[in-house]
Design an enzyme around this catalytic site. Structure first.
Site, PDB file in Angstrom:
ATOM      1  CE1 TYR A  56      -2.923  -2.982   0.280  1.00 11.98           C
ATOM      2  CE2 TYR A  56      -3.400  -2.782   2.442  1.00 11.98           C
ATOM      3  CZ  TYR A  56      -3.531  -3.198   1.594  1.00 11.98           C
ATOM      4  OH  TYR A  56      -4.545  -4.464   1.534  1.00 11.98           O
ATOM      5  CG  HIS A 127      -1.147  -8.809  -0.206  1.00 11.75           C
ATOM      6  ND1 HIS A 127      -0.874  -7.233  -0.141  1.00 11.75           N
ATOM      7  CD2 HIS A 127      -2.360  -8.606  -0.310  1.00 11.75           C
ATOM      8  CE1 HIS A 127      -1.800  -6.451  -0.254  1.00 11.75           C
ATOM      9  NE2 HIS A 127      -2.851  -7.296  -0.383  1.00 11.75           N
ATOM     10  CB  SER A 206     -13.923  -4.857  -0.269  1.00 13.33           C
ATOM     11  OG  SER A 206     -12.896  -4.083  -0.823  1.00 13.33           O
ATOM     12  N   PRO A 207     -15.784  -4.991   3.095  1.00  9.52           N
ATOM     13  CG  PRO A 207     -15.648  -4.647   5.336  1.00  9.52           C
ATOM     14  CD  PRO A 207     -14.709  -4.425   4.034  1.00  9.52           C
ATOM     15  N   GLY A 209     -18.510  -3.496   0.127  1.00 10.68           N
ATOM     16  CA  GLY A 209     -18.414  -3.467  -1.438  1.00 10.68           C
ATOM     17  C   GLY A 209     -17.556  -2.146  -1.915  1.00 10.68           C
ATOM     18  NE  ARG A 210     -12.670  -3.451  -4.405  1.00  9.71           N
ATOM     19  CZ  ARG A 210     -13.054  -4.730  -4.780  1.00  9.71           C
ATOM     20  NH1 ARG A 210     -14.159  -4.905  -4.818  1.00  9.71           N
ATOM     21  NH2 ARG A 210     -12.117  -5.659  -4.722  1.00  9.71           N
ATOM     22  N   GLY A 211     -17.235   0.731  -0.733  1.00  7.77           N
ATOM     23  CA  GLY A 211     -18.117   1.772  -0.471  1.00  7.77           C
ATOM     24  C   GLY A 211     -19.304   1.972  -1.019  1.00  7.77           C
ATOM     25  CG  PHE A 212     -21.753  -0.028  -4.975  1.00 11.03           C
ATOM     26  CD1 PHE A 212     -21.474   0.734  -5.953  1.00 11.03           C
ATOM     27  CD2 PHE A 212     -23.104  -0.673  -4.856  1.00 11.03           C
ATOM     28  CE1 PHE A 212     -22.524   1.109  -7.179  1.00 11.03           C
ATOM     29  CE2 PHE A 212     -23.912  -0.570  -6.214  1.00 11.03           C
ATOM     30  CZ  PHE A 212     -23.596   0.177  -6.995  1.00 11.03           C
TER      31      PHE A 212
END
Length: 331
Positions: A56, A127, A206-207, A209-212
């Site tokens: 990262y 990773h 991403s729990p 949905g990447r902010g979706f």
């Protein structure tokens, strides 16, 4: 904050963790001072589990986390990862060099310890795995790091069930990190049951949905020009339109329950099993506190049923990654 135990070796962490990646990379412009304040506020609210990786922002995210935890190291469980080299602005979606060799494991661990400013890493993940390197060799080298006192627990990320079994037979694996959420449930068919059988904790990234699943994102124009999601298949064209309709159902159900869509999505994950610990990422204290509040939300059987009906896994449109990144998964 409720606590949970990952793995049979027993790593005690907060039920909701904090993914730190977006504080340094892939999700547009960030503010380091704001990010550090968010990490410290996380500790104040009982969040103890912090996730980063050497990939990262070329290690800068580890350095940021190390600075934020200075003076409070004993309050935190630090997880980091190795194995990805040469990541560009698009992350693994833009292609990456994978190195899971024993030599790289040893070198990468020392470098991460220095950047984090800690004497040991609580949870050290592979990773991504190079399938040409036997997993027994990689985990064997990681086990040596445990013996040396540099690492406390071992983890893997995005591997298949066969690899997970072989790794666990070499040295106990405490946690498997994988993408898992209401809109990404492929793990449920084989990998999650294998982890449960072996007593390995599951750490969904991403729990939401990447902010979706926040319901706040309705157009790519809302994203910064360098935001990774501009190239995410599920955010494109007709996929976006169809997925927005699903999220609207989640938003409506959250309103009926009296929580936010984010809290509903996280509470659903927590309901899937006692060894599941999601790590939603955020840079802002407001969203951190919203995420943490999900640990207090206990959904009824009827609410869980309604949620399953609102967002069936089979109705989500688009692959979860671009082709280059998909090739790195389930190795």
């Amino acid at each position: 904050m409720e606590h949970r135990t990952l793995g049979t070796p027993g790593l005690r962490v907060s039920a909701i963790g904090l993914g730190c990646m977006g504080m340094s990379a892939y999700y547009g412009t960030s503010d380091e001072r704001e990010s550090i304040a968010t990490i410290r506020r996380a500790l104040d609210t009982g969040v103890t589990f912090f996730d980063t990786a050497d990939a990262y922002a070329a290690g800068r995210n580890e350095e940021l986390l190390g600075r934020a935890l200075k003076g409070r190291r004993d309050e935190a469980v630090v997880a980091t990862k190795f194995g990805i080299r040469g990541v560009g602005p698009g992350g693994t979606a833009g292609g990456a060099v994978i190195d899971s060799s024993p030599a790289h494991a040893r070198q990468a661990c020392d470098a991460s310890l220095a950047r984090l400013g800690v004497e040991s890493i609580d949870l050290y993940y592979l990773h991504r795995r190079d399938p040409d390197t036997p997993i027994e060799e990689t985990v064997g080298a990681m086990a040596e790091l445990v013996t040396a006192g540099k690492v406390r627990h071992l983890g893997l990320s995005e591997v298949n069930s066969d690899t997970l079994r072989r790794a666990h037979a070499t040295h106990p694996i405490t946690a498997l990190q994988t993408e898992y959420s209401l809109w990404e449930r492929d793990v449920e068919s084989d990998i999650a049951p294998t982890a449960a059988e072996l007593g390995i904790g599951l750490v969904p990234y991403s729990p939401v949905g990447r902010g979706f699943l926040t319901g706040a994102l309705t157009s790519l124009s809302q994203l910064d020009p360098d935001d990774y999601r501009r190239n995410d298949p599920r955010f494109q064209g007709e996929n976006l339109t169809r997925n927005l309709a699903l999220v609207e159902r989640v938003r409506a159900l959250a309103g009926d329950i009296g929580c936010t869509p984010v809290q509903l999505a996280l509470a659903w994950l927590l309901s899937r099993g006692p060894q599941i610990v999601p790590i939603p990422g955020t840079r802002r204290i407001t969203y951190l506190e919203e995420n943490a509040g999900a640990a207090d939300l206990h959904l009824t059987a009827a609410q869980l049923h309604d949620l399953e009906q609102a967002l069936p896994a089979t109705e989500v449109s688009g692959e979860r990654y671009a082709p280059a990144a998909l090739r790195l998964l389930n190795t």
